[in-house]
Design a protein around this motif. Structure first.
Motif, short mmCIF file in Angstrom:
data_model
loop_
_atom_site.label_atom_id
_atom_site.label_comp_id
_atom_site.label_asym_id
_atom_site.label_seq_id
_atom_site.Cartn_x
_atom_site.Cartn_y
_atom_site.Cartn_z
N ILE A 36 0.86 -1.19 0.00
CA ILE A 36 0.00 0.00 0.00
C ILE A 36 0.89 1.23 0.00
N ASP A 37 0.75 2.05 -1.02
CA ASP A 37 1.58 3.25 -1.14
C ASP A 37 3.06 2.93 -0.96
N PHE A 38 3.46 1.80 -1.56
CA PHE A 38 4.86 1.36 -1.64
C PHE A 38 5.41 0.85 -0.32
N GLU A 39 4.55 0.67 0.69
CA GLU A 39 4.95 0.04 1.94
C GLU A 39 4.30 -1.34 2.02
N ARG A 40 5.01 -2.31 2.64
CA ARG A 40 4.55 -3.70 2.66
C ARG A 40 3.89 -4.05 4.00
N TYR A 41 2.76 -4.78 3.89
CA TYR A 41 2.00 -5.18 5.06
C TYR A 41 1.69 -6.67 4.96
N PRO A 42 1.58 -7.36 6.11
CA PRO A 42 1.34 -8.81 6.08
C PRO A 42 -0.09 -9.13 5.66
N ILE A 43 -0.25 -10.33 5.12
CA ILE A 43 -1.58 -10.85 4.78
C ILE A 43 -1.87 -12.01 5.73
N ARG A 78 3.11 13.29 2.25
CA ARG A 78 2.21 13.41 1.08
C ARG A 78 3.01 13.68 -0.18
N LEU A 79 4.05 14.51 -0.09
CA LEU A 79 4.89 14.78 -1.25
C LEU A 79 5.61 13.52 -1.73
N ILE A 80 6.13 12.74 -0.80
CA ILE A 80 6.86 11.54 -1.18
C ILE A 80 5.93 10.50 -1.80
N ILE A 81 4.72 10.35 -1.25
CA ILE A 81 3.77 9.41 -1.83
C ILE A 81 3.46 9.80 -3.27
N GLU A 82 3.19 11.08 -3.50
CA GLU A 82 2.88 11.53 -4.86
C GLU A 82 4.09 11.42 -5.77
N ALA A 83 5.27 11.73 -5.26
CA ALA A 83 6.49 11.59 -6.06
C ALA A 83 6.69 10.13 -6.47
N ARG A 117 4.43 7.82 -6.80
CA ARG A 117 3.41 7.46 -7.78
C ARG A 117 3.80 7.95 -9.17
N GLN A 118 4.18 9.23 -9.25
CA GLN A 118 4.50 9.79 -10.56
C GLN A 118 5.75 9.15 -11.16
N ILE A 119 6.74 8.87 -10.32
CA ILE A 119 7.96 8.23 -10.81
C ILE A 119 7.65 6.81 -11.29
N SER A 120 6.82 6.08 -10.55
CA SER A 120 6.55 4.69 -10.91
C SER A 120 5.74 4.57 -12.19
N TYR A 121 4.92 5.58 -12.51
CA TYR A 121 4.15 5.51 -13.75
C TYR A 121 5.04 5.71 -14.97
N GLY A 122 6.14 6.44 -14.80
CA GLY A 122 7.12 6.55 -15.87
C GLY A 122 6.73 7.44 -17.03
N LYS A 123 5.70 8.26 -16.88
CA LYS A 123 5.24 9.08 -18.01
C LYS A 123 5.80 10.49 -17.99
N ILE A 125 8.23 16.28 -12.88
CA ILE A 125 7.69 15.87 -11.58
C ILE A 125 8.07 16.88 -10.51
N ALA A 126 9.31 17.31 -10.52
CA ALA A 126 9.78 18.29 -9.52
C ALA A 126 8.95 19.56 -9.58
N PHE A 127 8.72 20.10 -10.75
CA PHE A 127 7.96 21.35 -10.89
C PHE A 127 6.50 21.13 -10.50
N ASP A 128 5.95 19.98 -10.87
CA ASP A 128 4.55 19.69 -10.51
C ASP A 128 4.37 19.65 -8.99
N LEU A 129 5.39 19.20 -8.28
CA LEU A 129 5.29 19.08 -6.82
C LEU A 129 5.76 20.34 -6.09
N GLY A 130 6.02 21.40 -6.83
CA GLY A 130 6.32 22.68 -6.19
C GLY A 130 7.77 22.93 -5.89
#
Length: 280
Positions: free
Chosen positions: A53-60, A222-227, A229-235, A241-246
């Motif tokens: 979840i949001d690049f962090e791992r949790y047990p099932i 919040r910034l790191i989560i969005e960063a 996401r955007q990095i992982s999509y690769g688009k 990305i830097a400018f989009d995040l301020g």
């Protein structure tokens, strides 16, 4: 439990669906669809896999349950896991939640709920009612009633602890909404405190009690989560990305990202690319 093979067509404002985790829903790869839906994921069996979840791992674990909001990225890492997912629109969410229930969908708290034995059967009964209704008449008001009862049972008995901060809960939900809207441009605690009607010190006290984070730490999270996401999509490239995040410069963004994650943006993108190739 047998879940009928119903269509996945989340175009309507009152969309509601229940699907086994083993069913592929390729439509969720469309981010314009994925980022408008709420998810309840109920794992029914033990698994050596993990829930990311949001690049962090949790047990099932058997009878563990996770509630996820729009914009959260989540997937099973490893072998397919047994369970079900309830997916519904923001309009339905707005009609069934109260301040207590909202905490289940707090994106800062993703540890999930380990269901107590005495609550499992009532939740299964409500799930069966939702399955029958959604695959039959599909009456929205009936589905909302069952879903609301499901969530109220969950918040009351799921973890053995009821999380409530009275009026502070409402203030924090306003804060989370403000952060989600303004985090790219507004980094000052005073900006958020003034809009909620609290002093910066008091706002930080309430937030720390609820999440363990200061507001500055929340904004960075919040910034790191969005960063990620955007990095992982690769688009987008890293400058975009830097400018989009301020961030005024890509170099500043890269230093910030490495300080918070231990990786450069380049290394993180390579890691996500390798994982996507492995899962494909």
């Amino acid at each position: 439990m047998i879940i009928p093979d119903t269509p996945f067509n989340p175009a309507s404002a009152d969309f509601f669906g229940i699907y086994p985790l083993t069913r592929s829903l390729p439509e969720l790869q469309d981010l314009s669809v994925r980022f408008t839906l709420f998810h309840i994921v109920w794992f029914t069996g033990e698994s050596s896999s993990q829930y990311v979840i949001d690049f962090e791992r949790y047990p099932i674990a058997a009878d563990s349950l996770y509630c996820l909001g729009p914009w959260q990225v989540h997937r099973v890492s490893g072998e397919p896991a047994e369970g079900i997912r309830i997916i519904f629109s923001g309009d339905i969410y707005g009609d069934v939640v109260n301040d207590d229930v909202r905490w289940l969908f707090n994106p800062l708290v993703n540890d999930g709920v380990r269901l107590k034995a005495d609550i499992v059967e009532p939740l299964r009964m409500l799930l069966r009612l939702m399955v029958r209704e959604s695959s039959g008449a599909g009456e929205t008001d009936m589905l909302k009633a069952y879903l609301k009862a499901f969530l109220l049972h969950l918040i009351r008995s799921g973890s053995g602890e009821r999380i409530s901060f009275g009026v502070d809960a409402a203030r924090l939900m306003i804060l989370f909404s403000l952060v989600d809207t303004h985090y790219r441009k507004e980094r000052k605690v005073s900006f958020y405190a003034s809009r909620i009607g609290l002093s910066p010190k008091r706002l930080n006290e309430i937030l720390k009690m609820a999440t363990g984070l200061t507001l500055t730490a929340l904004l960075h999270y919040r910034l790191i989560i969005e960063a990620r996401r955007q990095i992982s999509y690769g688009k987008r490239n890293f400058k975009e990305i830097a400018f989009d995040l301020g961030f005024s410069e890509q170099a500043y963004f890269s230093r910030f990202f490495k300080k918070k994650t231990g990786q450069t943006p380049e290394a993180f993108r390579q890691q996500m690319f390798k994982l996507s190739k492995q899962s494909g």
